[in-house]
Enzyme design. Structure first.
Site, PDB file in Angstrom:
ATOM      1  N   ASP A 145       0.823  -1.221   0.000  1.00 58.56           N
ATOM      2  CA  ASP A 145       0.000   0.000   0.000  1.00 58.56           C
ATOM      3  C   ASP A 145       0.859   1.274   0.000  1.00 58.56           C
ATOM      4  O   ASP A 145       0.711   2.142   0.873  1.00 58.56           O
ATOM      5  CB  ASP A 145      -0.906   0.021   1.243  1.00 58.56           C
ATOM      6  CG  ASP A 145      -1.685  -1.260   1.422  1.00 58.56           C
ATOM      7  OD1 ASP A 145      -2.112  -1.857   0.418  1.00 58.56           O
ATOM      8  OD2 ASP A 145      -1.889  -1.671   2.584  1.00 58.56           O
ATOM      9  N   GLU A 173     -11.333  -0.084  -3.248  1.00 62.30           N
ATOM     10  CA  GLU A 173     -10.496   0.488  -2.185  1.00 62.30           C
ATOM     11  C   GLU A 173      -9.351   1.253  -2.820  1.00 62.30           C
ATOM     12  O   GLU A 173      -9.275   1.390  -4.037  1.00 62.30           O
ATOM     13  CB  GLU A 173      -9.970  -0.612  -1.257  1.00 62.30           C
ATOM     14  CG  GLU A 173      -9.105  -1.649  -1.947  1.00 62.30           C
ATOM     15  CD  GLU A 173      -8.745  -2.830  -1.046  1.00 62.30           C
ATOM     16  OE1 GLU A 173      -9.251  -2.922   0.100  1.00 62.30           O
ATOM     17  OE2 GLU A 173      -7.975  -3.698  -1.495  1.00 62.30           O
TER      18      GLU A 173
HETATM   19  O1  FUB Z   1      -3.103  -3.557   3.576  1.00 63.68           O
HETATM   20  C1  FUB Z   1      -4.399  -3.813   4.027  1.00 63.68           C
HETATM   21  C2  FUB Z   1      -5.393  -3.509   2.958  1.00 63.68           C
HETATM   22  O2  FUB Z   1      -5.120  -4.296   1.810  1.00 63.68           O
HETATM   23  C3  FUB Z   1      -5.361  -2.101   2.433  1.00 63.68           C
HETATM   24  O3  FUB Z   1      -5.895  -1.175   3.314  1.00 63.68           O
HETATM   25  C4  FUB Z   1      -6.109  -2.301   1.167  1.00 63.68           C
HETATM   26  O4  FUB Z   1      -6.037  -1.236   0.283  1.00 63.68           O
HETATM   27  C5  FUB Z   1      -5.463  -3.562   0.645  1.00 63.68           C
HETATM   28  O5  FUB Z   1      -4.279  -3.286  -0.047  1.00 63.68           O
END
Ligand code: FUB
Length: 375
Positions: A66, A273
């Site tokens: 991320d 996301e």
């Molecule tokens: O790293 C945890 C979660 O996985 C992140 O918040 C999301 O975007 C995904 O990459």
């Protein structure tokens, strides 16, 4: 999660087969050199395997994911999640992503030496948080650096917290409580040319956006019908303090090429996301992960509040279920920061941050990147 996991496995198997061929010939990026952490000296977490992919992990002594990238003091800083093999036995979406701290990475040149500045914030230091330090971001104002991060509170609800430092690499001191009015995950802070800062956020399923209605937590997973608009990311301007919102979170409209809201059934494009905003030649670009279909899509607007109109795909699926990125200009070149699970041999929650160059075409579109093929 059953159907997405099967779908993800099929994608990974298919991509693995093609990557075996691709990786032999397309190793084009400069190989970053790794320096030992400067503040802490964390021991290697395990004997990490290496894989032949066109871009190398920026660091290999820890797992990172991320990546949110910013330029501070003419240096490129990366604020990633710090993945660990938590062996969490908790049930529920995203439980294995049970991260407990952050490390900040930086470099003076793209493709050059990468410094791991060591632990920057631990969950034990955050009064309101109980677990799951997920994707963070950072911003600077008047010589203070702000780390924005999601974590679950004592009711198992994701909130966005903020911590401060006088140095971009931390260590960061958290506020006593989360930012009032915030929820869900994946904060991304965009600084506009006039100095205003905007917070974007949101994540579906494990990110809990489907449990919020009219600003209230319902605790119930409720998804729109396939022919209805999908759940969209939220945003708000930050106020002068940088630790509060200037107004309540507002939902962003993501429109298709006909000006209609993108539907829940539009698996190839709908928001899942990882929202990220950058500005190129006066246009605001909002990019995001589609989750189930594993790509990064983008849309543009003339306003940081949107609406944003879909323009295309900028990143193909990577190895691993999640896809999460950032886009930054550094020393006259645009870069894509992303992660994949190549270093862990494909383990979804053990990822590594990588980077490559990104190109805007003359018409403002972005050239599609395939992390299996290289540049
Ligand atoms: O790293 C945890 C979660 O996985 C992140 O918040 C999301 O975007 C995904 O990459």
């Amino acid at each position: 999660m059953t159907t997405p996991i099967i779908a993800a496995l099929l994608v990974v198997v298919a991509l693995s087969l093609s990557a075996c061929e691709k990786s032999k010939t397309d190793i084009t990026d400069a190989q970053p050199q790794i320096t030992a952490p400067t503040r802490a000296q964390p021991a290697p977490e395990k004997d990490l395997p290496t894989e032949q992919f066109p871009h190398n992990p920026l660091v290999t002594h820890i797992y990172t994911a991320d990546p949110s990238a910013h330029v501070f003091n003419n240096r490129l800083y990366i604020y990633p999640s710090h993945d660990i093999d938590s062996k969490s036995t908790a049930t529920g979406s995203g439980a294995r992503f049970d991260m407990v701290d952050y490390h900040v990475l930086s470099m003076a040149e793209a493709g050059g030496q990468v410094t791991d500045h060591g632990p920057a914030l631990h969950i034990g230091e955050v009064p309101w948080a109980t677990k799951q330090l997920w994707a963070p971001d950072a911003a600077e104002k008047d010589g203070t650096y702000y780390l924005y991060f999601p974590a679950k509170d004592d009711k198992d609800i994701f909130r966005i917290g903020v911590a401060k430092s006088r140095k971009p690499e931390g260590p960061f001191v958290p506020e006593q409580s989360f930012i009032p009015g915030t929820f869900s995950i994946d904060p991304a802070v965009f600084k506009d040319d006039d100095g205003s800062h905007y917070l974007y956020l949101g994540g579906i399923r494990g990110g809990q956006l489907q449990r919020w209605e009219h600003g209230k937590y319902t605790g119930v997973d409720k998804y729109p019908a396939e022919n209805q608009p999908s759940l969209m990311p939220y945003m708000a301007k930050l106020n002068d303090s940088m630790v509060n919102l200037a107004h309540p979170l507002t939902q962003i409209s993501l429109l298709d090429e006909n000006g209609n809201l993108i539907n829940q059934g539009d698996l190839a494009r709908k928001f899942f996301e990882a929202p990220w905003v950058h500005k190129f030649k006066g246009t605001y670009y909002l990019s995001w992960s589609t989750g189930d279909s594993h790509t990064i899509q983008y849309a543009t607007s003339d306003n940081p509040y949107g609406p944003f109109q879909w323009r295309g795909k900028l990143l193909e699926p990577v190895l691993g279920w999640t896809n999460h990125h950032s886009i930054v200009e550094y020393k006259g070149q645009w870069h894509l920061l992303y992660h994949d699970s190549s270093l862990s041999g494909g383990v979804d929650h053990l990822r590594s941050v990588k980077m490559t160059s990104l190109t805007h075409n003359a018409d403002g579109s972005i050239q599609v990147i395939d992390a299996w093929l290289g540049d």
